[in-house]
Motif scaffolding. Structure first.
Motif, PDB file in Angstrom:
ATOM      1  N   ILE A   8       6.911 -15.595   9.573  1.00  0.00           N
ATOM      2  CA  ILE A   8       6.557 -16.203   8.228  1.00  0.00           C
ATOM      3  C   ILE A   8       5.199 -15.610   7.719  1.00  0.00           C
ATOM      4  N   LEU A  11       5.815 -12.007   6.491  1.00  0.00           N
ATOM      5  CA  LEU A  11       6.485 -12.020   5.177  1.00  0.00           C
ATOM      6  C   LEU A  11       5.404 -12.357   4.078  1.00  0.00           C
ATOM      7  N   ILE A  12       4.648 -13.471   4.626  1.00  0.00           N
ATOM      8  CA  ILE A  12       3.496 -13.684   3.499  1.00  0.00           C
ATOM      9  C   ILE A  12       2.722 -12.570   3.186  1.00  0.00           C
ATOM     10  N   MET A  15       4.474  -9.970   0.921  1.00  0.00           N
ATOM     11  CA  MET A  15       4.611 -10.475  -0.444  1.00  0.00           C
ATOM     12  C   MET A  15       3.261 -10.379  -1.191  1.00  0.00           C
ATOM     13  N   LEU A  21       0.466 -11.071  -7.146  1.00  0.00           N
ATOM     14  CA  LEU A  21       0.619 -12.150  -6.118  1.00  0.00           C
ATOM     15  C   LEU A  21      -0.603 -11.796  -5.175  1.00  0.00           C
ATOM     16  N   ARG A  27       1.866 -17.460  -0.307  1.00  0.00           N
ATOM     17  CA  ARG A  27       2.377 -18.328   0.566  1.00  0.00           C
ATOM     18  C   ARG A  27       3.126 -19.357  -0.282  1.00  0.00           C
ATOM     19  N   ARG A  28       2.874 -19.666  -1.369  1.00  0.00           N
ATOM     20  CA  ARG A  28       3.785 -20.543  -2.312  1.00  0.00           C
ATOM     21  C   ARG A  28       4.999 -20.095  -2.586  1.00  0.00           C
ATOM     22  N   ALA A  29       5.078 -18.603  -2.995  1.00  0.00           N
ATOM     23  CA  ALA A  29       6.581 -18.037  -3.157  1.00  0.00           C
ATOM     24  C   ALA A  29       7.395 -18.045  -1.824  1.00  0.00           C
ATOM     25  N   VAL A  30       6.767 -17.717  -0.517  1.00  0.00           N
ATOM     26  CA  VAL A  30       7.613 -17.784   0.649  1.00  0.00           C
ATOM     27  C   VAL A  30       8.011 -18.939   0.982  1.00  0.00           C
ATOM     28  N   LEU A  31       7.148 -20.104   0.716  1.00  0.00           N
ATOM     29  CA  LEU A  31       7.552 -21.501   0.972  1.00  0.00           C
ATOM     30  C   LEU A  31       8.730 -22.043   0.057  1.00  0.00           C
ATOM     31  N   HIS A  32       8.643 -21.496  -1.136  1.00  0.00           N
ATOM     32  CA  HIS A  32       9.777 -21.717  -1.936  1.00  0.00           C
ATOM     33  C   HIS A  32      11.024 -20.811  -1.612  1.00  0.00           C
ATOM     34  N   LEU A  33      10.856 -19.564  -1.072  1.00  0.00           N
ATOM     35  CA  LEU A  33      11.952 -18.828  -0.604  1.00  0.00           C
ATOM     36  C   LEU A  33      12.726 -19.702   0.546  1.00  0.00           C
ATOM     37  N   VAL A  34      11.927 -20.214   1.604  1.00  0.00           N
ATOM     38  CA  VAL A  34      12.284 -20.892   2.904  1.00  0.00           C
ATOM     39  C   VAL A  34      13.022 -21.994   2.359  1.00  0.00           C
ATOM     40  N   LYS A  35      12.506 -22.780   1.559  1.00  0.00           N
ATOM     41  CA  LYS A  35      13.158 -24.147   1.163  1.00  0.00           C
ATOM     42  C   LYS A  35      14.689 -23.785   0.522  1.00  0.00           C
TER      43      LYS A  35
END
Lengths: 199, 199
Positions: A8, A11-12, A15, A21, A27-35
């Motif tokens: 992760i 990936l951050i 990104m 970005l 971080r926010r985008a990756v968290l959104h993606l993981v969700k």
């Protein structure tokens, strides 16, 4: 376990290299993606892999395409003798969104810049000149940015094209549609006044 | 040919669904990716696919992990009797970046919200209560946002935990480090003054 955390983090970091970005928004985008793993992350990863595998530059104009010639260069309908010179693929996309231009494009890939050591050969300018005769170009439309580098590039291209006796035009400068005078800079107002026309 | 253009449009549409990116910045990001196909786009697509395939929620705390238990829940060293309750995984990451907290976490996955019909069961609050005895939790630290919903949630959790006779604390409120009084809101100044301490 720490592998997943590292994955992760990696990936951050990747990104965060996208324009627009930073580390925090990545971080926010990756968290959104993981969700939204199944409905957004997997399709996005697959689509990105597909485009990465197929996308390349059109050998003729420099547009992004999945084949050697892009759809515009391959279409006979667009060989109408008009050739629009733009700095970047994003400018080509902007022109295409307007839907007003029916000819072909030539993407320079930047502007001449002494500071960044960008010369004519780095820009596809020789390839532009080489296209003129074979494609029967009647008019070259310079759609370059109204910046110092853009206008320097425009003048250089004009010099190169002059001997071919081809009509050379550039986009009009003036008040943008929906623009209010109060918010316009002096340069735009000067250009609009100098280019005023009968009402 | 138009396939490649459609592929790119699809990729832009997917990217535009990320938080912080709109249609325009998604186009810019995709163009950047296409230009850096081999050094950025391929690694990013692969990494995203890898995380999409492995990432899941820790069954105990709700953190994102590649295994059933996240690294923090699996580490015996972090079972020190302190349990920090946060709203979201991003808050857990923020706490971990500070490196100051050595206990375990419990991620609620949001805050109670009558407006959005989010009740205690949507939030892993029953699972929080169920953890207390088996893990020998001595102190629950509420690290929830200083918002109305955050504080409502904090009070609800306090009610649930009270019967267990466990120490309950919450993060201090006051002037942030590096903060200037002039730029602080009235609420923060009031909280900082009320919680003033001997110098």
């Amino acid at each position: 376990m720490s592998d997943a955390a590292t994955d992760i983090d990696d990936l951050i970091a990747l990104m965060a290299r996208l324009p627009g970005l930073g580390p925090r928004s990545a971080r926010r985008a990756v968290l959104h993606l993981v969700k939204k793993r199944s409905i957004l992350m997997k399709p996005l990863a697959e689509q990105m892999g597909r485009v990465a595998a197929t996308a390349r530059e059109c050998t003729l104009c420099g547009n992004i395409s999945g084949t050697e010639l892009c759809a515009i260069c391959a279409s006979e309908a667009r060989a109408n003798g008009e050739l629009c010179v733009v700095e970047d693929v994003s400018d080509l996309w902007a022109m295409e969104r307007s839907g007003i231009f029916k000819g072909r494009y030539h993407v320079l890939g930047g502007t001449l810049s002494a500071l960044d050591a960008v010369g004519p050969d780095e820009l596809r300018i020789p390839r532009l000149v080489a296209r003129l005769a074979p494609e029967g170009v009647r008019e070259v439309i310079l759609a370059l940015g109204a910046t110092v580098d853009g206008q320097t590039t425009a003048h250089y291209i004009a010099e190169q094209i002059e001997p071919h006796g081809i009509e050379l035009t550039s986009l009009a400068q003036g008040v943008p549609i929906g623009g209010e005078l109060d918010y316009l800079d002096d340069g735009t107002i000067t250009a609009a006044l100098n280019a005023r026309r009968a009402f």
